[in-house]
Design a protein around this motif. Structure first.
Motif, mmCIF file in Angstrom:
data_model
loop_
_atom_site.group_PDB
_atom_site.id
_atom_site.type_symbol
_atom_site.label_atom_id
_atom_site.label_comp_id
_atom_site.label_asym_id
_atom_site.label_seq_id
_atom_site.Cartn_x
_atom_site.Cartn_y
_atom_site.Cartn_z
ATOM 1 N N ARG A 143 26.931 -25.603 22.472
ATOM 2 C CA ARG A 143 27.843 -26.686 22.873
ATOM 3 C C ARG A 143 27.269 -27.391 24.097
ATOM 4 N NH1 ARG A 143 31.242 -27.485 18.578
ATOM 5 N NH2 ARG A 143 31.967 -25.463 17.804
ATOM 6 N N TRP A 144 26.720 -28.576 23.867
ATOM 7 C CA TRP A 144 26.150 -29.415 24.915
ATOM 8 C C TRP A 144 26.801 -30.789 24.778
ATOM 9 C CZ3 TRP A 144 20.562 -31.737 24.990
ATOM 10 C CH2 TRP A 144 20.204 -32.089 26.304
ATOM 11 N N TYR A 145 27.533 -31.259 25.789
ATOM 12 C CA TYR A 145 28.320 -32.500 25.746
ATOM 13 C C TYR A 145 29.558 -32.361 24.853
ATOM 14 C CZ TYR A 145 24.065 -34.810 27.578
ATOM 15 O OH TYR A 145 22.966 -35.160 28.313
ATOM 16 N N ALA A 146 30.210 -31.209 24.883
ATOM 17 C CA ALA A 146 31.453 -30.997 24.137
ATOM 18 C C ALA A 146 32.655 -31.292 25.026
ATOM 19 C CB ALA A 146 31.509 -29.560 23.620
ATOM 20 N N PHE A 158 29.066 -31.068 14.601
ATOM 21 C CA PHE A 158 30.170 -31.818 13.996
ATOM 22 C C PHE A 158 31.246 -30.821 13.564
ATOM 23 C CE2 PHE A 158 26.059 -33.889 12.738
ATOM 24 C CZ PHE A 158 26.054 -34.804 13.777
ATOM 25 N N ASN A 159 31.764 -30.105 14.547
ATOM 26 C CA ASN A 159 32.665 -29.001 14.262
ATOM 27 C C ASN A 159 33.452 -28.644 15.515
ATOM 28 O OD1 ASN A 159 30.866 -27.215 15.858
ATOM 29 N ND2 ASN A 159 29.484 -27.481 14.115
ATOM 30 N N TYR A 160 34.306 -27.638 15.407
ATOM 31 C CA TYR A 160 35.087 -27.166 16.554
ATOM 32 C C TYR A 160 35.338 -25.677 16.423
ATOM 33 C CZ TYR A 160 39.223 -27.576 13.465
ATOM 34 O OH TYR A 160 40.123 -27.453 12.440
ATOM 35 N N TYR A 192 34.924 -24.392 12.424
ATOM 36 C CA TYR A 192 35.633 -25.350 11.578
ATOM 37 C C TYR A 192 34.905 -26.696 11.603
ATOM 38 C CZ TYR A 192 39.334 -21.878 12.106
ATOM 39 O OH TYR A 192 40.057 -20.710 12.119
ATOM 40 N N GLN A 193 34.674 -27.260 10.435
ATOM 41 C CA GLN A 193 33.928 -28.513 10.341
ATOM 42 C C GLN A 193 34.805 -29.715 10.683
ATOM 43 O OE1 GLN A 193 30.556 -28.463 9.906
ATOM 44 N NE2 GLN A 193 30.946 -26.244 9.988
ATOM 45 N N LEU A 194 34.178 -30.738 11.267
ATOM 46 C CA LEU A 194 34.875 -31.965 11.656
ATOM 47 C C LEU A 194 33.972 -33.162 11.344
ATOM 48 C CD1 LEU A 194 37.312 -33.324 12.925
ATOM 49 C CD2 LEU A 194 36.382 -32.820 15.181
ATOM 50 N N PRO A 195 33.968 -33.627 10.079
ATOM 51 C CA PRO A 195 33.072 -34.716 9.659
ATOM 52 C C PRO A 195 33.241 -36.004 10.465
ATOM 53 C CG PRO A 195 34.080 -33.646 7.755
ATOM 54 C CD PRO A 195 34.763 -33.099 8.961
ATOM 55 N N PHE A 196 34.426 -36.214 11.046
ATOM 56 C CA PHE A 196 34.676 -37.418 11.849
ATOM 57 C C PHE A 196 33.616 -37.598 12.934
ATOM 58 C CE2 PHE A 196 36.766 -39.025 15.791
ATOM 59 C CZ PHE A 196 36.986 -40.340 15.390
#
Length: 553
Positions: free
Chosen positions: A159-162, A181-183, A197-201
């Motif tokens: 996690r870099w720039y999260a 692209f996830n959380y 968990y994937q986050l395509p947005f």
């Protein structure tokens, strides 16, 4: 433009008779005070703890800082090498705003461009970074001699720039990061917390791999428990429990990117619970940023003007649209800090270029006060300027006494004190207009009954002193933030449901005393469990904040 020109003209005329600093005090509101010429490290990240201390830290791979650690506190590090080395330079400090003392802290993994939040127990939980810090979760407990504790594999992916946000159940969600692209959730206390968990947005909003314009996404918890996520130029309302988009909001007009490296800022405007309002409207403010290709041009020596535009979006409406307006000054890398009055201070940044190494020009020295409840034409007010440029890697944070702490700025790969915009190690305080000298003293909270530990929808009483009879009184509750890269994560202001139950004063010349009764927020979607600063505001002047804690039964 006309207002800005008239101010500059007034300054020019005034400076013919007295010095410029005195002219600024006469023409602008607000004032500045230098707190420390140097704390030894550059303040890339800041967080206020419930003991009123501020934890400040930089990256750890920028070379020597200007502050050393005691020998027994030196860090063992592995920065991009196969062998262990010793680092006796401090990259973090604990700062006490009351007496301006600070002490060095030890971090052994790289915190460059990381994120964080205050847990419901008052512990700073800080996540990610660079290289050996990619997956690290760090903990800092507010106590006399505490130091950082580092969990080497506290995250599932780098996690870099999260960005982070505290949730109604007390967990912290960590969203995005470079090519993530996830959380996920921290701390890892259940089976579900150990899943990715994937986050395509986040992939959909990436501009270019090297210029994403969607890093450090803006996160705001809505009052229905869903998460507002803004990246680049658009936003969604996201159900992180069921991993689905609830609402796709309209693209923000103007063709401007708002996230790193085209860095703008965002704040959740104050949420009113007055009238026992259990389903209040929720409005988000996004300001500044720059054109999508500005970073590419800046790296070629062409510095595009930053944006002046701001947008407001009521995210609880069925079909909301952006209400657009303009700041008086172009600004990229500005911090937006919610004040206890409910106003927004926009501070730091540049008028051209972008975030990144030495790619910004024209430091913006004047903060702007934004008054969300005023008529549209009178919402912005220029404040008194600082003399210290605060560009890339600068920060700002609300303090318990209503001042705003300002620090950092290092658009250089290492600590460099001879370049165009040198590494800045100082700390300043900005005093908003409500702290100016007035015949009306600040209200002073005297009692909170039955105590500072609250439960949801609990009735409680607040007593405060004042030297006059106020016309307008309201009570606000402010969540402490974690600030870095122009975004104050977890920032939140609630206007509580309070009414006056009695007052007495003018007895033998004594000051007045006013009692209020009201209610804590009704549910954790309005105010996640944890620590908050409670303020009473009389005719626009806030008291000092008093820490309260909301717990679940």
């Amino acid at each position: 433009m006309e207002a800005k020109t008239s101010v500059f003209l007034a300054l020019a005329i005034c400076s013919l008779f007295i010095n410029l600093a005195q002219c600024n005090q006469l023409i602008y509101q607000g004032k500045w005070k230098l707190l420390k010429r140097s704390i030894g490290v550059s303040a890339m990240h800041m967080a206020l703890l419930p003991n009123d201390k501020v934890i400040i830290f930089d990256r750890t791979d920028a070379g020597p800082s200007n502050l050393t650690l005691p020998q027994e506190k030196c860090a063992r590090v592995h920065h991009q090498s196969t062998h262990e080395t010793t680092d006796c330079y401090a990259h973090s400090v604990e700062f006490n705003p009351a007496n301006r003392h600070f002490r060095p802290l030890t971090i052994s993994t790289d915190t460059w461009c990381s994120s964080g939040a205050l847990s419901q127990d008052g512990v700073l939980i800080q996540s990610g970074g660079y290289a050996d810090g990619y997956k690290v979760v760090r903990y800092f407990k507010p106590c006399l001699d505490c130091d950082w504790i580092e969990e080497q594999n506290g995250l599932i992916v780098p996690r870099w720039y999260a960005s982070n946000q505290v949730l109604p159940d007390g967990r912290i969600i960590v969203v995005g990061g470079r090519f993530q692209f996830n959380y996920e959730f921290i701390p890892k206390t259940s089976t579900n917390d150990k899943k990715l968990y994937q986050l395509p947005f986040l992939e959909e909003t990436m501009h270019l791999p090297k210029v994403p314009n969607n890093l450090y996404p803006f996160l705001h918890l809505s009052t229905d428990g869903n998460l507002f996520i803004f990246a680049n130029d658009r936003a969604v309302l996201f159900d992180y429990v069921h991993n689905k988009v609830v609402t796709k909001f309209p693209v923000m007009p103007g063709g401007v990117s708002r996230n790193y490296p085209s860095t703008g800022s965002s704040a959740l405007l104050p949420i009113s619970l007055v009238g026992n309002n259990s389903s209040p409207s929720v409005e988000v403010l996004v300001c500044g940023g720059t054109f999508p290709d500005s970073n590419v041009k800046a790296n070629a020596g062409i510095y595009m003007p930053a944006s002046k535009s701001c947008g407001r979006l009521i995210i609880t409406e069925k079909n909301p649209n952006w209400e657009m307006e303009e700041m008086p000054i172009n600004r990229v890398m500005g911090d937006m800090i919610l004040l206890p009055t409910g106003d927004v201070l926009i501070i730091n940044g540049a008028a051209s270029g972008t975030a990144g190494w030495a790619v910004a020009r024209e430091p913006v020295l004047n903060p702007v006060l934004y008054k969300p409840n005023h008529e549209k034409t009178g919402r912005f007010e220029l404040m008194s300027p600082t003399t210290i440029p605060r560009l890339y890697h600068s920060t700002a944070h609300l303090l318990y006494d209503g001042r705003v702490l300002v620090g950092g700025s290092n658009p250089n790969v290492n600590y460099n004190f001879t370049t165009l915009y040198p590494t800045e190690l100082s700390l300043e305080a900005f005093y908003p207009p409500y702290l100016s000298t007035s015949s009306r003293s600040r209200p002073s909270i005297d009692s909170i009954k039955p105590g500072v530990d609250l439960t949801y929808l609990q009735k409680f009483y607040l007593g405060f002193k004042t030297n006059y009879v106020p016309e307008k009184i309201y009570v606000t509750m402010v969540a402490p933030s974690f600030t870095t890269h122009s975004f104050a994560m977890n920032q939140r202001v609630l206007v509580l449901d309070f009414s006056q139950v009695g007052k007495n004063g003018n007895i033998s010349g004594s000051k007045g005393y006013i009692n209020l009764e009201g209610f804590a927020p009704a549910r954790p979607e309005l105010a996640p469990p944890g620590y908050y600063l409670l303020f009473v505001v009389c005719d626009g002047i806030p008291s000092r904040g008093m820490w309260v804690r909301i717990k679940k039964l």
